[in-house]
Design a protein around this motif. Structure first.
Motif, PDB file in Angstrom:
ATOM      1  N   ARG A 131       0.810  -1.217   0.000  1.00  0.00           N
ATOM      2  CA  ARG A 131       0.000   0.000   0.000  1.00  0.00           C
ATOM      3  C   ARG A 131       0.841   1.264   0.000  1.00  0.00           C
ATOM      4  O   ARG A 131       0.398   2.310  -0.424  1.00  0.00           O
ATOM      5  N   SER A 132       2.075   1.164   0.531  1.00  0.00           N
ATOM      6  CA  SER A 132       2.832   2.402   0.762  1.00  0.00           C
ATOM      7  C   SER A 132       3.269   3.003  -0.575  1.00  0.00           C
ATOM      8  O   SER A 132       3.576   2.281  -1.520  1.00  0.00           O
ATOM      9  N   PRO A 133       3.305   4.328  -0.667  1.00  0.00           N
ATOM     10  CA  PRO A 133       3.621   4.978  -1.940  1.00  0.00           C
ATOM     11  C   PRO A 133       5.063   4.715  -2.377  1.00  0.00           C
ATOM     12  O   PRO A 133       5.944   4.510  -1.533  1.00  0.00           O
ATOM     13  N   PHE A 134       5.269   4.740  -3.671  1.00  0.00           N
ATOM     14  CA  PHE A 134       6.605   4.451  -4.218  1.00  0.00           C
ATOM     15  C   PHE A 134       7.304   5.741  -4.598  1.00  0.00           C
ATOM     16  O   PHE A 134       6.787   6.530  -5.380  1.00  0.00           O
ATOM     17  N   ALA A 135       8.470   5.971  -3.996  1.00  0.00           N
ATOM     18  CA  ALA A 135       9.288   7.117  -4.404  1.00  0.00           C
ATOM     19  C   ALA A 135      10.720   6.666  -4.604  1.00  0.00           C
ATOM     20  O   ALA A 135      11.648   7.416  -4.382  1.00  0.00           O
TER      21      ALA A 135
END
Lengths: 120, 427
Positions: free
Chosen positions: A41-45
């Motif tokens: 779920r965590s955003p990708f950067a």
């Protein structure tokens, strides 16, 4: 249709709608996927985890631009009655509208100086 | 098939070449990928980030390791499941994707624990409501701190860590940035993860001619052809970063096919790119570096684009015999660096065509396509300290354009050290 009468038709539609809603609900439950894991779920950067929430109060700079646009929009509204009387009034109307636009233009120059038109 | 590729040490070009295969679709985010392709060795420092990358790929997923000369066990520590492949990469990946989708191959379980770093539940029966939404910690995560805005307001300054596998940046580059809206107000660059003991001493056989030229004579024609190809490969990547991926693919095809003396296609490419106004608008005046800041850094095309005639080749007798003179630009912005690399690619192809059988004399340092390369370090190591000062105050898009235009290769320095080390062991 004729056999049922108007009340019967309404009732049939009502029952059909309820059945359809139940069907949709049940099919959604049947197809339910397992919840995504936290890493999924965590955003990708680029591979690092975020440290703060993504809710971020930033400056919506376009709102000043929107105000400037609104000023010129109203100027166009003034120009419609002016265009109607322009032929009758002649040069004096021309000068008056010139003054009006000049004042607005000074406002634009001021906004420009205040870096209103810089997007970021 | 959608693949998220991570280029480890010394595999940048091989990974880039995968784009040439029509079946390969190298995606920019793990969300769009089915296969995580890891090429070469990844330093231990990046293992956790890699694990997080792996876990953010949706099911069904598979990790494929393409060693490319890296010793086995160079990377596998935290990856219990993976497939190692040596060659025929597109074909093998297609087969793996087919197995995944048909259910013959099980999807890989996550590596990291399924634990929320900031658990939160509201007061309502469905977890809604409560102080979380308005109490400064939405859903358990703190909000960004306030900072002054240029209008005198106090607004959020969002801390954001970009990298090490951000597809537009070189592998391993990690920026700790703080963003006010779209503007970078504070930038810090983390240490180069490739300059560590965990990747040194790999088997680096078959490395490029520039690394070999550090320790042995190499033919000028080979070096200059490799330089032109490296510049064109950069153009291909930079075009992809400008969202001109199809044109980038054509340039990549040109880079792999171009031959010595055949500079006409590169010149016409430079003309087309010069006309492209979309490119001009996004690069002109962006990321300007003063020549004084680059003095003595050996930054190669970056320095020459800022007007420094800084080129080791000018001191080489073999190059002087060919009439070599460094090309320089004056502006020092991203547009100048584009022009510089295209002009140098043309020049290198001409030099390669005329070089005959001249060879270099190894002196322990060489002018690589990215600048002065020596065992003590590559140009990326010397340019990294400039980055915070360069990027602060820029919009995010300009910052990406600038970083891309610097053509950093974090892994080159450790490769050069490894090459010198390998020679010392061999002798």
């Amino acid at each position: 249709m004729i056999l049922l009468g108007p009340v019967g038709v309404a009732l049939a539609v009502f029952v059909a709608a309820i059945l359809l809603a139940l069907l949709i609900r049940v099919s959604g439950d049947v197809q339910r996927h397992p919840a995504l894991a936290v890493p999924e779920r965590s955003p990708f950067a680029g591979g690092e985890a975020p440290v703060v929430h993504a809710w971020n109060r930033y400056h919506a700079r376009y709102y000043v631009m929107a105000l400037v646009f609104l000023a010129f929009d109203m100027e166009m509204v003034f120009m419609y009655p002016w265009a109607v009387v322009f032929v009758r009034e002649g040069g004096i109307a021309m000068v008056e509208m010139g003054m009006f636009i000049t004042i607005l233009l000074l406002g634009v120059l001021y906004a420009w100086r205040e870096r209103v038109f810089e997007w970021a | 098939m959608p693949v998220f590729a991570v280029a480890g040490s010394g595999t940048r070009e091989q990974v880039q070449d995968l784009r040439l295969d029509v079946h390969m679709q190298l995606v920019d985010t793990p969300r769009a990928a089915t296969i995580l392709l890891v090429a070469g060795a990844i330093p231990e420092e990046l293992a956790e980030a890699l694990a997080r990358l792996h876990d953010s790929i949706p099911h069904p997923r598979c990790t494929v390791w393409w060693p490319l000369g890296a010793p086995s066990g160079a990377w596998l520590g935290s990856f219990p499941h993976h497939v190692a492949i040596e060659d025929q990469v597109p074909g093998r990946l297609t087969a793996i994707q087919r197995e995944l989708l048909s259910g013959q191959r099980p999807s890989e379980p996550p590596i990291l624990p399924d634990v929320d770093a900031a658990p939160w539940r509201g007061v309502g029966p469905f977890g809604q409501g409560g102080t979380g939404m308005t109490g400064g910690t939405p859903y358990g995560r703190p909000m960004a701190e306030l900072g002054p805005d240029r209008d005198g307001l106090r607004l959020d300054v969002l801390p954001l860590t970009v990298g090490p596998f951000f597809p537009r940046f070189p592998a391993g580059l990690v920026l700790d940035a703080k963003l006010a809206g779209d503007i970078l107000v504070e930038v810090a660059v983390r240490d180069n993860p490739f300059v560590t003991n965990s990747v040194r001493g790999n088997d680096r056989a078959g490395r490029g001619p520039f690394l070999r030229a550090l320790t042995e004579p190499v033919s000028l024609a080979e070096l200059e052809l490799a330089r032109a190809r490296a510049h064109l490969r950069w153009v291909a990547d930079a075009l992809a970063a400008c969202e001109l991926a199809a044109l980038g693919l054509r340039v990549l095809r040109l880079a792999t096919a171009i031959m010595p003396g055949d500079s006409e296609p590169v010149e016409s490419l430079a003309r087309v790119l010069g006309w492209t106004q979309a490119l001009g608008w996004s690069t002109r005046g962006v990321g300007r570096i003063e020549a004084a800041a680059l003095e003595g850094l050996g930054a190669g095309p970056v320095a020459r684009a800022s007007g420094l005639p800084d080129d080791l080749r000018a001191q080489d007798q073999a190059y002087r015999d060919l009439g070599f003179e460094p090309i320089v630009q004056a502006e020092g912005d991203a547009a100048a660096r584009w022009r510089q690399r295209l002009a140098e690619a043309t020049q290198s192809l001409e030099l390669a065509g005329r070089a005959g059988d001249r060879r270099t004399i190894p002196t322990g340092s060489i002018e690589s396509p990215r600048g002065l390369l020596e065992p003590a370090g590559g140009p990326a190591a010397r340019l990294l300290p400039l980055i915070p000062g360069l990027l602060e105050g820029m919009e995010w898009g300009d910052a990406v354009t600038t970083l891309v235009s610097l053509d950093l290769d974090l892994e080159e320095a450790s490769a050069a050290a490894g090459q010198a080390h390998g020679e010392a062991v061999a002798s």
